[in-house]
Motif scaffolding. Structure first.
Motif, PDB file in Angstrom:
ATOM      1  N   ALA A  34       0.900  -1.255  -0.009  1.00 60.92           N
ATOM      2  CA  ALA A  34      -0.009   0.004   0.081  1.00 60.92           C
ATOM      3  C   ALA A  34       0.853   1.211   0.001  1.00 60.92           C
ATOM      4  CB  ALA A  34      -0.891   0.304   1.149  1.00 60.92           C
ATOM      5  N   GLY A  35       0.484   2.214  -0.866  1.00 61.08           N
ATOM      6  CA  GLY A  35       1.437   3.474  -0.804  1.00 61.08           C
ATOM      7  C   GLY A  35       2.634   3.230  -1.543  1.00 61.08           C
ATOM      8  N   GLU A  36       2.737   2.341  -2.358  1.00 66.32           N
ATOM      9  CA  GLU A  36       4.204   2.033  -3.159  1.00 66.32           C
ATOM     10  C   GLU A  36       4.055   1.951  -4.317  1.00 66.32           C
ATOM     11  OE1 GLU A  36       5.946  -0.307   1.220  1.00 66.32           O
ATOM     12  OE2 GLU A  36       6.139  -1.233  -0.900  1.00 66.32           O
ATOM     13  N   VAL A  37       5.233   2.063  -5.099  1.00 62.03           N
ATOM     14  CA  VAL A  37       5.203   2.122  -6.684  1.00 62.03           C
ATOM     15  C   VAL A  37       6.517   1.350  -6.915  1.00 62.03           C
ATOM     16  CG1 VAL A  37       5.247   3.742  -8.499  1.00 62.03           C
ATOM     17  CG2 VAL A  37       4.142   4.516  -6.646  1.00 62.03           C
ATOM     18  N   ARG A  38       6.309   0.240  -7.662  1.00 60.08           N
ATOM     19  CA  ARG A  38       7.423  -0.231  -8.500  1.00 60.08           C
ATOM     20  C   ARG A  38       7.750   0.272  -9.555  1.00 60.08           C
ATOM     21  NH1 ARG A  38       7.570  -6.953  -8.032  1.00 60.08           N
ATOM     22  NH2 ARG A  38       5.865  -6.747  -9.642  1.00 60.08           N
ATOM     23  N   VAL A  39       8.989   0.732  -9.703  1.00 61.83           N
ATOM     24  CA  VAL A  39       9.485   1.461 -11.045  1.00 61.83           C
ATOM     25  C   VAL A  39      10.515   0.546 -11.795  1.00 61.83           C
ATOM     26  CG1 VAL A  39      10.603   3.476 -11.896  1.00 61.83           C
ATOM     27  CG2 VAL A  39       8.947   3.566  -9.862  1.00 61.83           C
ATOM     28  N   LYS A  40      10.392   0.482 -13.215  1.00 59.49           N
ATOM     29  CA  LYS A  40      11.355  -0.021 -13.972  1.00 59.49           C
ATOM     30  C   LYS A  40      12.416   0.952 -14.202  1.00 59.49           C
ATOM     31  CE  LYS A  40      12.356  -2.633 -18.380  1.00 59.49           C
ATOM     32  NZ  LYS A  40      11.567  -2.888 -19.701  1.00 59.49           N
ATOM     33  N   ILE A  41      13.672   0.738 -13.694  1.00 58.45           N
ATOM     34  CA  ILE A  41      14.514   1.862 -14.048  1.00 58.45           C
ATOM     35  C   ILE A  41      15.053   1.589 -15.384  1.00 58.45           C
ATOM     36  CG2 ILE A  41      16.780   2.934 -13.070  1.00 58.45           C
ATOM     37  CD1 ILE A  41      14.600   3.625 -11.301  1.00 58.45           C
ATOM     38  N   LEU A  42      15.161   2.672 -16.134  1.00 57.16           N
ATOM     39  CA  LEU A  42      15.979   2.619 -17.545  1.00 57.16           C
ATOM     40  C   LEU A  42      17.218   3.297 -17.734  1.00 57.16           C
ATOM     41  CD1 LEU A  42      12.958   3.382 -19.734  1.00 57.16           C
ATOM     42  CD2 LEU A  42      13.669   1.132 -19.040  1.00 57.16           C
ATOM     43  N   TYR A  43      17.427   4.626 -16.801  1.00 60.85           N
ATOM     44  CA  TYR A  43      18.617   5.049 -16.732  1.00 60.85           C
ATOM     45  C   TYR A  43      18.888   5.619 -15.505  1.00 60.85           C
ATOM     46  CZ  TYR A  43      18.209   4.566 -21.777  1.00 60.85           C
ATOM     47  OH  TYR A  43      18.136   4.387 -23.141  1.00 60.85           O
ATOM     48  N   THR A  44      20.093   5.381 -14.891  1.00 63.03           N
ATOM     49  CA  THR A  44      20.239   6.225 -13.471  1.00 63.03           C
ATOM     50  C   THR A  44      21.780   6.641 -13.766  1.00 63.03           C
ATOM     51  OG1 THR A  44      20.720   5.479 -11.372  1.00 63.03           O
ATOM     52  CG2 THR A  44      21.533   3.920 -12.766  1.00 63.03           C
ATOM     53  N   ALA A  45      22.245   7.761 -13.164  1.00 73.36           N
ATOM     54  CA  ALA A  45      23.578   8.488 -13.158  1.00 73.36           C
ATOM     55  C   ALA A  45      24.160   8.220 -11.907  1.00 73.36           C
ATOM     56  CB  ALA A  45      23.324   9.898 -13.410  1.00 73.36           C
ATOM     57  N   LEU A  46      25.342   8.561 -11.824  1.00 79.25           N
ATOM     58  CA  LEU A  46      25.912   8.504 -10.245  1.00 79.25           C
ATOM     59  C   LEU A  46      26.241   9.978  -9.905  1.00 79.25           C
ATOM     60  CD1 LEU A  46      26.675   6.061 -12.082  1.00 79.25           C
ATOM     61  CD2 LEU A  46      28.972   5.838 -10.872  1.00 79.25           C
ATOM     62  N   GLU A 347      24.359  18.666 -21.528  1.00 76.06           N
ATOM     63  CA  GLU A 347      25.970  19.235 -21.350  1.00 76.06           C
ATOM     64  C   GLU A 347      26.473  18.519 -19.822  1.00 76.06           C
ATOM     65  OE1 GLU A 347      23.192  20.849 -22.155  1.00 76.06           O
ATOM     66  OE2 GLU A 347      23.703  22.015 -23.811  1.00 76.06           O
ATOM     67  N   TYR A 348      25.868  18.070 -19.155  1.00 75.96           N
ATOM     68  CA  TYR A 348      26.675  17.671 -17.940  1.00 75.96           C
ATOM     69  C   TYR A 348      26.826  16.106 -18.191  1.00 75.96           C
ATOM     70  CZ  TYR A 348      24.349  21.578 -15.611  1.00 75.96           C
ATOM     71  OH  TYR A 348      23.890  22.895 -15.061  1.00 75.96           O
ATOM     72  N   ILE A 349      26.389  15.443 -19.193  1.00 74.63           N
ATOM     73  CA  ILE A 349      26.596  14.098 -19.466  1.00 74.63           C
ATOM     74  C   ILE A 349      27.996  13.751 -20.009  1.00 74.63           C
ATOM     75  CG2 ILE A 349      25.967  11.858 -20.302  1.00 74.63           C
ATOM     76  CD1 ILE A 349      22.896  13.237 -20.028  1.00 74.63           C
ATOM     77  N   THR A 350      29.096  13.217 -19.375  1.00 73.35           N
ATOM     78  CA  THR A 350      30.329  13.068 -20.349  1.00 73.35           C
ATOM     79  C   THR A 350      30.482  11.730 -20.643  1.00 73.35           C
ATOM     80  OG1 THR A 350      31.381  13.082 -18.016  1.00 73.35           O
ATOM     81  CG2 THR A 350      31.489  14.996 -19.107  1.00 73.35           C
ATOM     82  N   HIS A 351      29.867  10.904 -20.054  1.00 70.86           N
ATOM     83  CA  HIS A 351      29.985   9.463 -20.273  1.00 70.86           C
ATOM     84  C   HIS A 351      28.622   8.679 -20.183  1.00 70.86           C
ATOM     85  CE1 HIS A 351      33.541  10.811 -18.666  1.00 70.86           C
ATOM     86  NE2 HIS A 351      34.584   9.820 -19.045  1.00 70.86           N
ATOM     87  N   ASN A 352      28.534   7.592 -21.022  1.00 73.46           N
ATOM     88  CA  ASN A 352      27.321   6.918 -20.926  1.00 73.46           C
ATOM     89  C   ASN A 352      28.073   5.346 -20.894  1.00 73.46           C
ATOM     90  OD1 ASN A 352      24.725   8.234 -21.809  1.00 73.46           O
ATOM     91  ND2 ASN A 352      26.425   9.229 -23.059  1.00 73.46           N
ATOM     92  N   LEU A 353      27.459   4.653 -19.864  1.00 62.90           N
ATOM     93  CA  LEU A 353      27.885   3.024 -19.724  1.00 62.90           C
ATOM     94  C   LEU A 353      26.643   2.515 -19.656  1.00 62.90           C
ATOM     95  CD1 LEU A 353      31.115   3.700 -17.446  1.00 62.90           C
ATOM     96  CD2 LEU A 353      31.105   3.025 -20.068  1.00 62.90           C
ATOM     97  N   THR A 354      26.957   1.041 -18.818  1.00 63.35           N
ATOM     98  CA  THR A 354      25.826   0.199 -18.680  1.00 63.35           C
ATOM     99  C   THR A 354      25.817   0.055 -17.259  1.00 63.35           C
ATOM    100  OG1 THR A 354      26.908  -1.876 -19.084  1.00 63.35           O
ATOM    101  CG2 THR A 354      25.830  -0.749 -21.036  1.00 63.35           C
ATOM    102  N   VAL A 373      28.253  10.295 -15.225  1.00 60.27           N
ATOM    103  CA  VAL A 373      28.057   9.346 -16.049  1.00 60.27           C
ATOM    104  C   VAL A 373      26.575   8.662 -15.839  1.00 60.27           C
ATOM    105  CG1 VAL A 373      29.104   6.790 -16.492  1.00 60.27           C
ATOM    106  CG2 VAL A 373      30.323   8.618 -15.135  1.00 60.27           C
ATOM    107  N   VAL A 374      26.165   8.496 -17.151  1.00 57.68           N
ATOM    108  CA  VAL A 374      24.644   7.877 -17.121  1.00 57.68           C
ATOM    109  C   VAL A 374      24.807   6.506 -17.533  1.00 57.68           C
ATOM    110  CG1 VAL A 374      22.491   8.030 -18.340  1.00 57.68           C
ATOM    111  CG2 VAL A 374      23.619   9.863 -17.683  1.00 57.68           C
ATOM    112  N   LEU A 375      24.104   5.390 -16.772  1.00 55.55           N
ATOM    113  CA  LEU A 375      24.082   4.135 -16.746  1.00 55.55           C
ATOM    114  C   LEU A 375      22.965   3.612 -17.615  1.00 55.55           C
ATOM    115  CD1 LEU A 375      25.453   3.033 -13.627  1.00 55.55           C
ATOM    116  CD2 LEU A 375      26.807   3.704 -15.651  1.00 55.55           C
TER     117      LEU A 375
END
Ligand SMILES: NC(=O)C1=CN([C@@H]2O[C@H](COP(=O)(O)OP(=O)(O)OC[C@H]3O[C@@H](n4cnc5c(N)ncnc54)[C@H](O)[C@@H]3O)[C@@H](O)[C@H]2O)C=CC1
Ligand SMILES: N[C@@H](CCC(=O)N[C@@H](CSC=O)C(=O)NCC(=O)O)C(=O)O
Ligand SMILES: [Zn+2]
Ligand SMILES: [Zn+2]
Length: 379
Positions: A34-46, A347-354, A373-375
């Motif tokens: 109750a009151g929660e959401v499950r999210v499929k994360i597609l992209y995450t940065a550090l 402009e803040y994204i300098t690297h893309n990895l997995t 870095v965006v994963l």
């Protein structure tokens, strides 16, 4: 495949112990209660704060845990009573919740929210004070109420902002932390006026977002300070007008700034997390009115100090969390501003990895020239 109501097994980067490499594990993610959401994360940065907690210096750091708090994804399923988001909605998890009904939310004085903070601070969900993550039956703590270094996560409904479905998730994931923090430190916390002079200590993504916010606010001089000279060229594009590398000076850095600004700057921002620099940031402010905003997060046991005379003579010391933005109300507004090209994000994204390359991503973070870095969580 129907996943609603089922346990999902997916990949996540687990921090088993402080400072030990993260391990990509098959993690079981329980359905939202109750009151929660499950999210499929597609992209995450550090963000630097992930590295801070991983280092073991965060008094709230619990292990094993799944770190990560700057991300974007799609709602997979919702628990009972959740009305503001539904499966398929595009969302940004918000470590700073906004319930709109607690004492903090109703005060009109702060963006902090008290509804789920006690649970998120100890790595569990509020409903049953347990984690929704496990590896072979062993519970894994949540982190900041977001835990985005996972292909699926469970968050409180007050900790998720619904955004424009046309926004590119691989970019707007940055609006989950660093960029809003810097912009909001200027616009909401300091309230910089046109013509002001500004000093920014630390030109990572947060400091550069401060520069972007200060330029938009009409600041006349924006002095950027960093010990990594590679940041200087990049910083020009964000509005920094003058650069100082503290390593090039023998005098205390606050004195260097006071000498070049006719008595000090109107506003300063500490975007590093170093308590000595916090002192310098306060003391480089102009007598009578200069305001210094602490943005950086300092390790457990670290304390700030200055002569009280600095405050007696009119300098003001402030701090900011998520730049003072009300998360669920204002993150969608920030996404819209990005879509209208009114704020930078790419402009803040300098690297893309997995996600699988997350340890390499943390190494990159500590190298000169790296901003965000965006994963990709599913590649
Ligand atoms: N208050 C809040 O809501 C938030 C706080 N933070 C905190 O803000 C800080 C900055 O975050 P990021 O930009 O992601 O970090 P970052 O590590 O990318 O940037 C920090 C910058 O400071 C520079 N630096 C380090 N020591 C220095 C010194 N002694 N003098 C001058 N420059 C120095 C580094 O070279 C780097 O360019 C971190 O402490 C992070 O935990 C981050 C997001 C939200
Ligand atoms: N657990 C940490 C808290 C560090 C902290 O101050 N976090 C910021 C966000 S940093 C994001 O990258 C924040 O919003 N603080 C307010 C809050 O409610 O946590 C520690 O104790 O050092
Ligand atoms: Zn952050
Ligand atoms: Zn609240």
């Amino acid at each position: 495949m129907v996943t609603e109501g089922q346990v999902i097994t997916c990949k996540a980067a687990v921090a088993w112990e402080p400072n030990k490499p993260l391990v990509i594990e098959d993690v079981q993610v329980a359905p939202p209660q109750a009151g929660e959401v499950r999210v499929k994360i597609l992209y995450t940065a550090l963000c630097h704060t992930d590295a801070y907690t991983w280092s073991g210096k965060d008094p709230e750091g619990l292990f094993p845990c799944i770190l990560g708090h700057e991300a974007a994804g799609i709602v997979e399923s919702v628990g009972e009573g959740v009305t503001e988001v539904k499966p398929g909605d595009h969302v940004i998890p918000c470590y700073q919740a906004e319930c709109r009904e607690c004492k903090f939310c109703k005060s009109g004085k702060t963006n902090l929210c008290g509804k789920v903070r006690a649970a998120t601070g100890v790595g569990v969900m509020m409903n049953d004070r347990k984690s929704r993550f496990s590896v072979n039956g062993k519970p894994i703590y949540h982190f900041m109420g977001t835990s985005t270094f996972s292909q699926y996560t469970v968050v409180h409904d007050v900790s998720v902002a619904k955004i424009d479905p046309n926004a590119p998730l691989e970019k707007v994931c940055l609006l989950g932390c660093g960029v809003p923090t810097g912009l909001g430190a200027v616009w909401n916390t300091a309230k910089v006026e046109p013509g002001s002079t500004v000093a920014i200590f630390g030109l990572g993504s947060v400091g550069l977002a401060v520069a972007e916010g200060a330029k938009a606010a009409g600041a006349s001089r924006i002095i950027g300070l960093d010990i990594d000279s590679k940041k200087f060229d990049i910083a020009k594009n964000f509005g920094v007008t003058e650069f100082i590398n503290p390593k090039d000076h023998e005098k205390p850095i606050q004195q260097v700034i006071v000498d070049t600004t006719d008595g000090g700057v109107d506003y300063s921002f500490e975007c590093i997390g170093n308590v000595s620099v916090m002192r310098a940031a306060l003391e480089c402010c102009h007598k009578g009115w200069g305001t210094s905003v602490i943005v950086g997060v300092a390790a457990s046991g670290q304390e700030i100090s200055t002569r009280p005379f600095q405050l007696v003579t009119g300098r003001v010391w402030k701090g900011t969390a998520f730049g003072g933005f009300k998360s669920r109300s204002q993150v969608p507004w920030l996404v819209d501003k990005y879509m209208k090209k009114e704020i930078k994000v790419d402009e803040y994204i300098t690297h893309n990895l997995t996600l699988k390359e997350i340890n390499e991503a943390f190494h990159l973070m500590h190298e000169g020239g790296c901003l965000r870095v965006v994963l990709n969580a599913h590649e």
